[in-house]
Structures are given as C-alpha cells and as structure tokens.
Design a protein around this motif. Structure first.
Motif, mmCIF file in Angstrom:
data_model
loop_
_atom_site.group_PDB
_atom_site.id
_atom_site.type_symbol
_atom_site.label_atom_id
_atom_site.label_comp_id
_atom_site.label_asym_id
_atom_site.label_seq_id
_atom_site.Cartn_x
_atom_site.Cartn_y
_atom_site.Cartn_z
ATOM 1 N N SER A 82 0.871 -1.161 0.000
ATOM 2 C CA SER A 82 0.000 0.000 0.000
ATOM 3 C C SER A 82 0.914 1.218 0.000
ATOM 4 O O SER A 82 1.566 1.512 1.013
ATOM 5 C CB SER A 82 -0.918 0.008 1.221
ATOM 6 N N LEU A 83 0.994 1.892 -1.148
ATOM 7 C CA LEU A 83 1.939 2.986 -1.340
ATOM 8 C C LEU A 83 1.195 4.303 -1.496
ATOM 9 O O LEU A 83 0.080 4.346 -2.028
ATOM 10 C CB LEU A 83 2.796 2.735 -2.594
ATOM 11 N N ASP A 84 1.813 5.381 -1.053
ATOM 12 C CA ASP A 84 1.220 6.692 -1.267
ATOM 13 C C ASP A 84 1.143 6.995 -2.763
ATOM 14 O O ASP A 84 1.975 6.514 -3.548
ATOM 15 C CB ASP A 84 2.025 7.780 -0.552
ATOM 16 N N VAL A 85 0.166 7.826 -3.154
ATOM 17 C CA VAL A 85 -0.126 8.029 -4.577
ATOM 18 C C VAL A 85 1.023 8.681 -5.337
ATOM 19 O O VAL A 85 1.126 8.534 -6.556
ATOM 20 C CB VAL A 85 -1.406 8.878 -4.757
ATOM 21 N N ASP A 86 1.906 9.400 -4.640
ATOM 22 C CA ASP A 86 3.015 10.060 -5.340
ATOM 23 C C ASP A 86 4.268 9.191 -5.421
ATOM 24 O O ASP A 86 5.329 9.657 -5.825
ATOM 25 C CB ASP A 86 3.358 11.394 -4.657
ATOM 26 N N THR A 87 4.146 7.925 -5.065
ATOM 27 C CA THR A 87 5.296 7.018 -5.141
ATOM 28 C C THR A 87 5.725 6.835 -6.600
ATOM 29 O O THR A 87 4.897 6.591 -7.478
ATOM 30 C CB THR A 87 4.948 5.647 -4.528
ATOM 31 N N SER A 88 7.022 6.957 -6.845
ATOM 32 C CA SER A 88 7.541 6.802 -8.207
ATOM 33 C C SER A 88 8.821 5.988 -8.191
ATOM 34 O O SER A 88 9.519 5.913 -7.171
ATOM 35 C CB SER A 88 7.799 8.167 -8.850
ATOM 36 N N GLY A 89 9.111 5.392 -9.324
ATOM 37 C CA GLY A 89 10.314 4.577 -9.442
ATOM 38 C C GLY A 89 10.248 3.716 -10.687
ATOM 39 O O GLY A 89 9.647 4.105 -11.692
ATOM 40 N N PHE A 90 10.855 2.550 -10.614
ATOM 41 C CA PHE A 90 10.905 1.648 -11.754
ATOM 42 C C PHE A 90 10.606 0.227 -11.289
ATOM 43 O O PHE A 90 11.052 -0.185 -10.211
ATOM 44 C CB PHE A 90 12.297 1.652 -12.400
ATOM 45 N N GLN A 91 9.858 -0.492 -12.115
ATOM 46 C CA GLN A 91 9.655 -1.917 -11.874
ATOM 47 C C GLN A 91 10.351 -2.694 -12.992
ATOM 48 O O GLN A 91 10.057 -2.497 -14.174
ATOM 49 C CB GLN A 91 8.173 -2.260 -11.818
#
Length: 282
Positions: A82-91
């Motif tokens: 459960s991540l905050d909506v502004d979480t960013s990165g790469f999968q």
C-alpha cells in the motif's frame, strides 16, 4: 465461506499484455499504488523506489517504504503493498529463463530464500542505478539480436552492481568463502527437503560435515541454531499455505511432515507467535 486462493500473477496480468523475458516500466506511469490482496508472481521483480512512502509486505515481513530503496521479489513469495499516490520509481520484471542465463556466473543473494528483501541506498547510489535503468530502457524497444545481447549484458551488470551494494549492507549473505558456501548449501538443501527432513543430521550428512559444525556455522552466520532455520522455513511454507489455499490446518500439517496436529499447532505458535487457526483468520 470459501477462502479465496492467493493469485499468481504474470506480467500479462499486471500490464494487460504479454512481453518477453525483460520488462521495465516507470511505476508512476503504469504502477499500481495498492496491491492490498496478497499475491505471488511467476517472475522475478526488482522494484526501485525513487520517491515514496507506505508499506510493503514480503513473506509476512512488513517494510516501511522510503526514498531510494530497492525491493527484490522472487517467484512464489507472497507480497502486497500500500503505497502513497506520489510514489515513483521503476519496476524491472525478469522471467526465470532470463535469470537462469546468468546462473552459471553466480547466484544473486537477494533472490535467495530467507534473506532481506529491501536494500536502502543514498541519493547518489540510486542515481547511478537509475542511469543504468535508462540505458536498458532505451534499448528494449529494439528487436534485433545484437541489441538483445547488449540488453542482457547491461542487465547482468546492473544486477551485479546491486549484488555488490547488497553484500556491503548484508555481508552475512556473502557465499564466496568456504563457511558461507556451506551455509548457502544448507539453505538450498532446506528448500528441497524441509517438508520431509527436519533433522540437522540429514543436512550435515549431505554437506559432508558434522551436525555440531553445522550448528556452529548456523549460529555464527544465521544467528540461530540449524534446527530453527529448518523449522522457520517450514513455518513460512505453512503461512503461505494457510493464506493461499483452502487446505485444513490438519492437511497442511500433514503435508509439511507433522502427523500430530497438536504438535504442529505447538510448533507453529512457537515460531509465528499465534496458532494456525488465529493466523488463518487474519
């Protein structure tokens, strides 16, 4: 009410399209911020969190999500986030076939059983990995054979650099010296035999060492007796079965080598802190 089984997701389930063995996308574009239902993958996942917060549960261990983290998920592990909506990165999603290409050049410790799933980096270290990801991202759209080979080379370099950082942070999982190789062999054997062989003597014989020496190494490198390492793996599997199948507690105990259901409950409570029945209700 019948309990729903934990789903096993493929890359196609997640993205709505089937891809080849290497998939890389930016989490802020295609990522889901909530995977509240525990699930498994049939692929390896490396999740680079550039900015974010929230929680990530991997095999019933909860991690607090922060900036500049890398998470490693192997096929069969149960996880949800459960991540905050502004979480960013790469999968970065990798098929088992891709990982097997590299297997002769050494195993990756972060994809092994019962190891920490989260690597914490500083901003400079993360930016270096981000640059490698950009290079791979630029090449993935090309389909010619030579470019595919270059992608594999860049991918292997990326994973080896991650391995270096991982072992700097978790040196106890370095299997390059003889004692660590024994411990590595021990954990691999446990994965193969834990449901049938609870005896330390069995694993010591397989490793051509005494059970006493195996216990000494286990205490030193894994911080618990060898018998506890075996039982912890068994209880992890019990947790997975309790949350992912409709098998009864008695059936699960029997499948894991416990003929006495009362003894299974006693052992489970010792390592999990609650009875199988209480755990199943969570």
């Amino acid at each position: 009410m019948q309990k729903k089984s934990i789903p096993v997701l493929s890359v196609g389930n997640i993205l709505g399209e089937e891809t080849l063995g290497i998939t890389l996308f930016r989490h802020s574009v295609k990522g889901r911020n909530e995977f509240e239902q525990p699930h498994k993958h049939d692929f390896y996942l490396v999740f680079f969190v550039e900015n974010g917060s929230g929680f990530h549960n991997v095999d019933f261990t909860q991690y607090t999500v922060n900036d500049y983290q890398v998470y490693f998920i192997r096929p069969g592990q149960v996880h949800n986030w459960s991540l905050d909506v502004d979480t960013s990165g790469f999968q970065l999603m990798l098929s088992a076939d891709v990982i097997s290409i590299f297997s002769n050049l050494g195993k990756f410790p972060f994809f092994e059983q019962s190891v920490p799933s989260c690597l914490s980096l500083n901003k400079k270290e993360f930016e270096e990995f981000k640059n490698h990801l950009h290079q791979i991202e630029l090449l993935l759209s090309d389909n010619d054979t030579l470019t595919k080979e270059i992608v594999l080379l860049r991918l292997h370099l990326l994973l080896k650099l991650l391995q270096k950082e991982y072992l700097n942070q978790f040196p106890e999982h370095d299997s390059s010296t003889k004692p660590e190789k024994i411990i590595k062999g021990f954990t691999i054997l446990i994965d193969d035999y834990f449901s049938k062989e609870p005896s330390v003597n069995f694993y010591a014989d397989k490793l051509n060492i005494t059970s006493n020496y195996l216990n000494i190494l286990s205490q030193k490198y894994l911080k618990v007796p060898a018998s506890d390492v075996i039982r912890q793996r068994t209880i992890l599997e019990a947790k997975r079965l309790l949350t992912s199948t409709d098998l009864s507690i008695k059936e699960i105990g029997y499948q894991l080598g416990f003929n006495d259901n009362t003894y299974f409950t006693k052992v489970f409570k010792k390592y999990a802190g609650k009875t199988p029945g209480d755990f199943k209700k969570l």
